[in-house]
Design an enzyme around this catalytic site. Structure first.
Site, PDB file in Angstrom:
ATOM      1  N   ASP A 183      32.951  93.020  39.488  1.00 58.95           N
ATOM      2  CA  ASP A 183      31.706  92.943  38.798  1.00 58.95           C
ATOM      3  C   ASP A 183      31.684  91.610  38.497  1.00 58.95           C
ATOM      4  O   ASP A 183      31.969  91.103  37.278  1.00 58.95           O
ATOM      5  CB  ASP A 183      31.267  94.006  38.134  1.00 58.95           C
ATOM      6  CG  ASP A 183      29.622  93.834  37.579  1.00 58.95           C
ATOM      7  OD1 ASP A 183      29.107  92.566  37.735  1.00 58.95           O
ATOM      8  OD2 ASP A 183      29.008  94.930  37.546  1.00 58.95           O
ATOM      9  N   HIS A 184      31.150  90.717  39.425  1.00 54.55           N
ATOM     10  CA  HIS A 184      31.336  89.378  38.985  1.00 54.55           C
ATOM     11  C   HIS A 184      30.710  88.717  37.697  1.00 54.55           C
ATOM     12  O   HIS A 184      31.060  87.737  37.339  1.00 54.55           O
ATOM     13  CB  HIS A 184      31.177  88.185  40.186  1.00 54.55           C
ATOM     14  CG  HIS A 184      29.821  87.867  40.563  1.00 54.55           C
ATOM     15  ND1 HIS A 184      28.746  88.987  41.231  1.00 54.55           N
ATOM     16  CD2 HIS A 184      28.894  86.878  40.024  1.00 54.55           C
ATOM     17  CE1 HIS A 184      27.664  88.385  41.540  1.00 54.55           C
ATOM     18  NE2 HIS A 184      27.526  87.154  40.699  1.00 54.55           N
ATOM     19  N   HIS A 216      25.686  95.067  37.765  1.00 57.77           N
ATOM     20  CA  HIS A 216      25.397  93.793  36.963  1.00 57.77           C
ATOM     21  C   HIS A 216      24.665  94.061  35.727  1.00 57.77           C
ATOM     22  O   HIS A 216      24.666  93.731  34.645  1.00 57.77           O
ATOM     23  CB  HIS A 216      24.979  92.436  37.489  1.00 57.77           C
ATOM     24  CG  HIS A 216      25.525  92.252  38.788  1.00 57.77           C
ATOM     25  ND1 HIS A 216      26.936  92.632  39.051  1.00 57.77           N
ATOM     26  CD2 HIS A 216      24.993  91.803  39.977  1.00 57.77           C
ATOM     27  CE1 HIS A 216      27.409  92.073  40.284  1.00 57.77           C
ATOM     28  NE2 HIS A 216      26.228  91.723  40.909  1.00 57.77           N
TER      29      HIS A 216
HETATM   30  O1  LIG Z   1      26.033  90.846  43.465  1.00 60.13           O
HETATM   31  C1  LIG Z   1      25.198  89.990  43.888  1.00 60.13           C
HETATM   32  O2  LIG Z   1      24.699  89.051  43.074  1.00 60.13           O
HETATM   33  C2  LIG Z   1      23.826  87.977  43.434  1.00 60.13           C
HETATM   34  C3  LIG Z   1      23.342  87.247  42.377  1.00 60.13           C
HETATM   35  O3  LIG Z   1      24.644  86.801  41.606  1.00 60.13           O
HETATM   36  P1  LIG Z   1      24.520  85.150  40.838  1.00 60.13           P
HETATM   37  O4  LIG Z   1      25.626  85.281  40.015  1.00 60.13           O
HETATM   38  O5  LIG Z   1      23.972  84.362  41.662  1.00 60.13           O
HETATM   39  O6  LIG Z   1      23.472  85.600  39.833  1.00 60.13           O
HETATM   40  C4  LIG Z   1      22.735  88.605  44.193  1.00 60.13           C
HETATM   41  O7  LIG Z   1      22.139  87.276  44.787  1.00 60.13           O
HETATM   42  C5  LIG Z   1      23.296  89.346  45.293  1.00 60.13           C
HETATM   43  O8  LIG Z   1      22.119  90.060  45.985  1.00 60.13           O
HETATM   44  C6  LIG Z   1      23.918  90.606  44.663  1.00 60.13           C
HETATM   45  O9  LIG Z   1      24.764  91.402  45.829  1.00 60.13           O
END
Ligand SMILES: O=C1O[C@H](COP(=O)(O)O)[C@@H](O)[C@H](O)[C@H]1O
Ligand SMILES: NC(=O)C1=CN([C@@H]2O[C@H](COP(=O)(O)OP(=O)(O)OC[C@H]3O[C@@H](n4cnc5c(N)ncnc54)[C@H](OP(=O)(O)O)[C@@H]3O)[C@@H](O)[C@H]2O)C=CC1
Length: 518
Positions: A190-191, A253
């Site tokens: 989960d980045h 997230h």
């Molecule tokens: O996991 C995802 O995250 C992105 C948003 O990530 P961020 O690090 O740029 O805040 C999101 O645009 C994407 O739809 C989703 O799959």
């Protein structure tokens, strides 16, 4: 305010990194740059190799030139030192492989033995699956059947989201993976957990006498978590139309950020202890009891055409690979309760959406107001104290307090004191993927999601999805560039709260004391 830049120089032991999906978007935008940054910072030892894997044919030279383009465009370090670049790319090879063909895995095993010898790698293997989720199970089986798990060292599987589509599909996937890998060998990405400021939440909470004693329902009125994006669905319409904001951002997230805010202090700073505490929060989420309950507490929307930053943009239904009659939500907001002693009665408001006016991820913790009709509150409309954690793209924290307006007769004015981390050290903090790859290579799963976390999160989200399936009439529409459907404010109105402005929407009457030169 000063910031001591701590650089972690611990190199993981040598390993082969297998990048499944090496010709894809994620590899190009995130994974190659992360590997280069780790190399530049000395966090990859010299005994490593990277094998790029996908079906399309590519020579090693072509692969290395893809690598160059990706790093040149997306990495915070540029590939401008020719000698370092050559040393780095020597470690990269490409092999064309179809996931469904076990013979390819046997060939990969032979190649791996050569790479182990060439780079003095002790058989450690990290498999990164940047692939469509339907391929996660088949890859695992073929890794086993192709002999890839028979080397002497450790074997770790790093998998991208989404982990399933709902609880039953996630369970099925987990069962498939468990036939091959043990839980401690599985690293579910989960980045958001790799983001500097998300990791900072526990430091802010547990390292400050200012906050921890107040971190409960006696002192906190509500918590607001916003993940707003200006982008639409870009090239991912096919995936997104089946997923929607709830599954794409909510199940993972948003709930992960909520757990970081709400969890109890772990007894030790150990991965399992931290994850145990996060699971307890997920278990305490108050499930919605009926579809009406969902509609009362959750609002969803879809963007129509509009303007963002002066640019005319199409509506969601006009995006590539999206059903022209799609009822998928690109926005949702919810009022969530954590039913435990610490948080009983405190609403957590969460919202996320695409094509909103600004890109920002923020947590606002609103403290309870001073007693009414006492001292200054008698004469002034005092603003509540806030702690705001800015996660991205700006990184930092600020607190909002009330202070005397200079020169006045005890007039009160809100003052914001800001620590802008990104203003001090620029955008040079490690990217989430960099941290997470480094952690997986060191076997540290603290910032990866454990199966019980994933399953509780699906359970919570599935109840909402079920209500939405039963009746689609509550899907509201909002023009691109707006803050989402208007009815969202009703979630907060009931308790007399409102959404606090996020970065880019600061209130005019606040005095800022800041380190960012404002
Ligand atoms: O996991 C995802 O995250 C992105 C948003 O990530 P961020 O690090 O740029 O805040 C999101 O645009 C994407 O739809 C989703 O799959
Ligand atoms: N892109 C992003 O921003 C994000 C992506 N993710 C997740 O990361 C994963 C990858 O996403 P993304 O890179 O965007 O996807 P892409 O569609 O861009 O890439 C998919 C990759 O899989 C390879 N592939 C497909 N089928 C096979 C097969 N049968 N055998 C071997 N390789 C195959 C493709 O290569 P080829 O066609 O050459 O075989 C390609 O390299 C997904 O799970 C996604 O949900 C998560 C968060 C953000």
């Amino acid at each position: 305010m000063t910031y001591n830049n701590h650089v972690d120089t611990v190199s993981p032991e040598g390993a082969i990194y297998y990048l499944f999906g090496a010709t894809g978007d994620l590899a190009k935008r995130k994974l190659f740059p992360a590997l280069f940054s780790l190399y530049k910072e000395g966090k990859l030892s010299d005994n490593f190799a990277v094998v790029g894997l996908a079906r399309r044919p590519r020579t090693n030279d072509q692969f290395r030139s893809d690598l160059y383009e990706s790093i040149n465009e997306f990495c915070r370090y540029k590939p401008d030192d020719a000698e370092l670049w050559n040393r780095f790319t020597e470690h990269f090879v490409y092999m064309s492989l179809d996931i469904n063909n076990v013979d390819g895995f046997r060939e990969l095993n032979a190649l791996s033995t050569e790479l182990d010898k060439k780079f003095n790698i002790p058989g450690n293997r990290l498999f990164y699956l940047a692939l469509a989720p339907s391929l996660f199970g088949p890859v695992s089986f073929n890794l086993r059947d192709g002999g890839m798990l028979e080397s002497k060292g450790w074997h770790r599987l790093v998998i991208e989201k989404p982990f399933g589509y709902d609880l039953p599909s996630a369970k099925k996937l987990n069962e498939q993976l468990n036939q091959v890998f043990k839980e401690e060998e599985i690293f579910r990405i989960d980045h958001y957990l790799g983001k500097e400021m998300v990791q900072n939440i526990q430091v802010i909470r547990f390292a400050n006498a200012f906050f921890e004693p107040l971190w409960n329902n006696k002192h906190i009125a509500n918590v607001q978590i916003t993940l707003s994006e200006t982008v639409g669905v870009e090239e991912r319409g096919g995936y997104y139309d089946k997923s929607g904001a709830l599954r794409d951002m909510g199940q993972n997230h948003m709930l992960q950020m909520l757990t970081m805010i709400a969890m109890e202090p772990p007894s030790r700073l150990h991965g399992e202890d931290i994850r145990d505490e996060k699971v307890k929060v997920l278990r305490s989420l108050r499930g919605y009891t009926s579809s009406d309950d969902v509609r009362k507490h959750v609002v969803r929307g879809q963007y129509t055409e509009g303007t963002v930053g002066g640019k005319e943009l199409p509506g969601y239904r006009q995006e590539d690979s999206v059903d022209p009659e799609s009822m998928t939500e690109t926005y949702f907001a919810a009022k969530v309760y954590v039913d435990n002693f610490r948080w009983a009665g405190v609403p957590f408001y969460i919202r996320t959406g695409k094509r909103l006016p600004v890109k920002t991820t923020e947590v606002v913790v609103e403290f309870k107001s001073m007693p009414e009709n006492v001292l200054f509150a008698q004469r002034h409309d005092l603003s509540p104290n806030l702690l705001v954690i800015r996660v991205n793209p700006m990184e930092g924290i600020y607190i909002k307090i009330n202070a005397k307006k200079p020169g006045s007769d005890n007039a009160v004015q809100p003052v914001s004191m800001e620590f802008c981390q990104s203003c001090q050290i620029g955008i040079n903090t490690p990217e989430a993927y960099e941290r997470l790859i480094h952690d997986a290579a060191r076997g540290d799963s603290t910032y990866f999601t454990r199966w019980d976390e994933v399953s509780h999160a699906w359970e919570f989200v599935d109840r909402i999805a079920q209500a939405w399936r039963e009746d689609k009439s509550d899907l509201a529409f909002y023009p691109a560039g707006s803050w989402g459907p208007e009815e969202v404010s009703r979630l907060l109105d009931e308790e007399g709260f409102h959404w606090w402005p996020v970065n880019g929407q600061e209130e005019d009457n606040v005095i800022w004391i800041t380190n960012n030169g404002k």
